[in-house]
Design an enzyme around this catalytic site. Sequence first.
Site, PDB file in Angstrom:
ATOM      1  N   ASP A  38      -0.631  -7.645  -4.306  1.00  0.00           N
ATOM      2  CA  ASP A  38      -2.002  -7.546  -3.808  1.00  0.00           C
ATOM      3  C   ASP A  38      -2.045  -8.192  -2.429  1.00  0.00           C
ATOM      4  O   ASP A  38      -1.594  -9.333  -2.255  1.00  0.00           O
ATOM      5  CB  ASP A  38      -2.942  -8.282  -4.776  1.00  0.00           C
ATOM      6  CG  ASP A  38      -4.414  -8.043  -4.454  1.00  0.00           C
ATOM      7  OD1 ASP A  38      -4.765  -8.029  -3.258  1.00  0.00           O
ATOM      8  OD2 ASP A  38      -5.200  -7.892  -5.399  1.00  0.00           O
ATOM      9  N   ILE A  39      -2.585  -7.490  -1.447  1.00  0.00           N
ATOM     10  CA  ILE A  39      -2.621  -7.974  -0.081  1.00  0.00           C
ATOM     11  C   ILE A  39      -3.378  -9.293   0.039  1.00  0.00           C
ATOM     12  O   ILE A  39      -3.151 -10.075   0.968  1.00  0.00           O
ATOM     13  CB  ILE A  39      -3.255  -6.907   0.843  1.00  0.00           C
ATOM     14  CG1 ILE A  39      -3.040  -7.232   2.324  1.00  0.00           C
ATOM     15  CG2 ILE A  39      -4.742  -6.768   0.560  1.00  0.00           C
ATOM     16  CD1 ILE A  39      -1.642  -7.061   2.795  1.00  0.00           C
ATOM     17  N   TYR A  51     -15.292  -0.808   9.299  1.00  0.00           N
ATOM     18  CA  TYR A  51     -13.902  -0.350   9.410  1.00  0.00           C
ATOM     19  C   TYR A  51     -13.367  -0.643  10.807  1.00  0.00           C
ATOM     20  O   TYR A  51     -12.305  -1.243  10.972  1.00  0.00           O
ATOM     21  CB  TYR A  51     -13.847   1.148   9.110  1.00  0.00           C
ATOM     22  CG  TYR A  51     -12.494   1.796   9.315  1.00  0.00           C
ATOM     23  CD1 TYR A  51     -11.470   1.612   8.393  1.00  0.00           C
ATOM     24  CD2 TYR A  51     -12.258   2.616  10.415  1.00  0.00           C
ATOM     25  CE1 TYR A  51     -10.236   2.221   8.560  1.00  0.00           C
ATOM     26  CE2 TYR A  51     -11.030   3.234  10.600  1.00  0.00           C
ATOM     27  CZ  TYR A  51     -10.028   3.030   9.669  1.00  0.00           C
ATOM     28  OH  TYR A  51      -8.802   3.636   9.852  1.00  0.00           O
ATOM     29  N   LYS A 106     -10.530  -3.408  12.350  1.00  0.00           N
ATOM     30  CA  LYS A 106      -9.367  -2.971  13.131  1.00  0.00           C
ATOM     31  C   LYS A 106      -9.265  -3.733  14.457  1.00  0.00           C
ATOM     32  O   LYS A 106      -8.177  -4.141  14.860  1.00  0.00           O
ATOM     33  CB  LYS A 106      -9.432  -1.467  13.376  1.00  0.00           C
ATOM     34  CG  LYS A 106      -9.246  -0.612  12.122  1.00  0.00           C
ATOM     35  CD  LYS A 106      -7.924  -0.911  11.435  1.00  0.00           C
ATOM     36  CE  LYS A 106      -7.682   0.000  10.238  1.00  0.00           C
ATOM     37  NZ  LYS A 106      -6.411  -0.338   9.530  1.00  0.00           N
ATOM     38  N   ILE A 123      -0.715  -1.833  -6.173  1.00  0.00           N
ATOM     39  CA  ILE A 123      -1.621  -2.595  -7.028  1.00  0.00           C
ATOM     40  C   ILE A 123      -1.728  -1.899  -8.378  1.00  0.00           C
ATOM     41  O   ILE A 123      -1.535  -0.682  -8.469  1.00  0.00           O
ATOM     42  CB  ILE A 123      -3.015  -2.751  -6.385  1.00  0.00           C
ATOM     43  CG1 ILE A 123      -3.626  -1.389  -6.059  1.00  0.00           C
ATOM     44  CG2 ILE A 123      -2.943  -3.629  -5.144  1.00  0.00           C
ATOM     45  CD1 ILE A 123      -5.051  -1.457  -5.541  1.00  0.00           C
ATOM     46  N   GLY A 168      -0.625   4.885  -1.073  1.00  0.00           N
ATOM     47  CA  GLY A 168      -1.783   5.417  -0.388  1.00  0.00           C
ATOM     48  C   GLY A 168      -1.464   6.643   0.445  1.00  0.00           C
ATOM     49  O   GLY A 168      -0.360   7.194   0.404  1.00  0.00           O
ATOM     50  N   GLN A 169      -2.445   7.055   1.239  1.00  0.00           N
ATOM     51  CA  GLN A 169      -2.343   8.294   2.015  1.00  0.00           C
ATOM     52  C   GLN A 169      -1.163   8.279   2.980  1.00  0.00           C
ATOM     53  O   GLN A 169      -0.448   9.266   3.116  1.00  0.00           O
ATOM     54  CB  GLN A 169      -3.651   8.513   2.780  1.00  0.00           C
ATOM     55  CG  GLN A 169      -3.771   9.876   3.442  1.00  0.00           C
ATOM     56  CD  GLN A 169      -5.143  10.084   4.063  1.00  0.00           C
ATOM     57  OE1 GLN A 169      -5.900   9.141   4.256  1.00  0.00           O
ATOM     58  NE2 GLN A 169      -5.462  11.319   4.386  1.00  0.00           N
ATOM     59  N   GLY A 197       0.824  -1.208   0.000  1.00  0.00           N
ATOM     60  CA  GLY A 197       0.000   0.000   0.000  1.00  0.00           C
ATOM     61  C   GLY A 197       0.852   1.249   0.000  1.00  0.00           C
ATOM     62  O   GLY A 197       0.522   2.258   0.616  1.00  0.00           O
TER      63      GLY A 197
END
Length: 317
Positions: free
Chosen positions: A54-55, A143, A147, A35, A11-12, A8
């Site tokens: 890919d995870i 979400y 977690k 990805i 990403g952010q 990833g």
Amino acid sequence: MKNILVIGSTGQIGSELTMKLRREYPGGTIVAGYIPGAEPKGELAASGPAEIVDITDAARIAELVDKYKIDTIYNLAALLSAVAEAKPQLAWKIGVGGLYNCLEVSREKGCALFTPSSIGSFGPGTPHDHTPQDTIQRPKTIYGITKVTGEMLSDYYADRFGVDARSVRFPGLISYVAPPGGGTTDYAVDIYYSAVKGEEFKCPLKPGTYMDMMYMPDALRAAIEIMEADPEKLKHRNSFNIASMSFDPEIIYNKIKEYVPDFKMSYDLDPLRQKIADSWPDSLDDTCAREEWGWKPEYDLDSMTRDMLENLHKKIL
């Protein structure tokens, strides 16, 4: 020397963390995993190796661990809160199934593993002010459920198989580098963009909605420091509360107005994001992180605001 796979990486968080890891470990190999459709660009692409991963593909993760002699995996693959509510099955597949793959590869290959958790792992039954390290969680979002599951699964692999799995519970993260990606706390990024562009900001959350926030440089530091911490001193692993600042929309708006006096804000509430925000803590107690591995933030609201506005002016104008 560190050989690290960042899953990833575009990403952010990953786009900034990958670059910081390359600066921190110049003698190591920091692989930017991505990805298709989210390829690294610019300095991220030019400064080190990049590989498609890919995870959900455990075999591919294991292949890259062998290829680059990886000793540490940073698993940053996840759907953010509001996006996850629209795609709960995919959120589970990535957040839990993907983590399971990383844990299995780490068990088989002897890797350390970092997988961030979040303030979203708490729920409406959690104490909202100075939320303790160890308390009821019971989130109401997919979400948050992923977690909490991830925290428990990581602790299980640490206890049962000796996997060096560690993590922190990130608050809302604010950055001028990566654009917002669909998180409930992203209004606190958008508001700075509006201020610099001279636009009126339409806030999706109501006044009085307090949430913990953190400036990205502190978050990146925390992600590295927790993995460098002496394991003998860690009573917790998955996952540590970390905190920096807590504010509501009115507080951040008034802080920005100190530097942009003509800035305007109105409210256009998003019921989904408001519901999510109301279930999260107002502030976290990060005493355990401070005591067990020396966590300490460097930015407060004022210093972050000055830095955000300065850098966004350079980026946008």
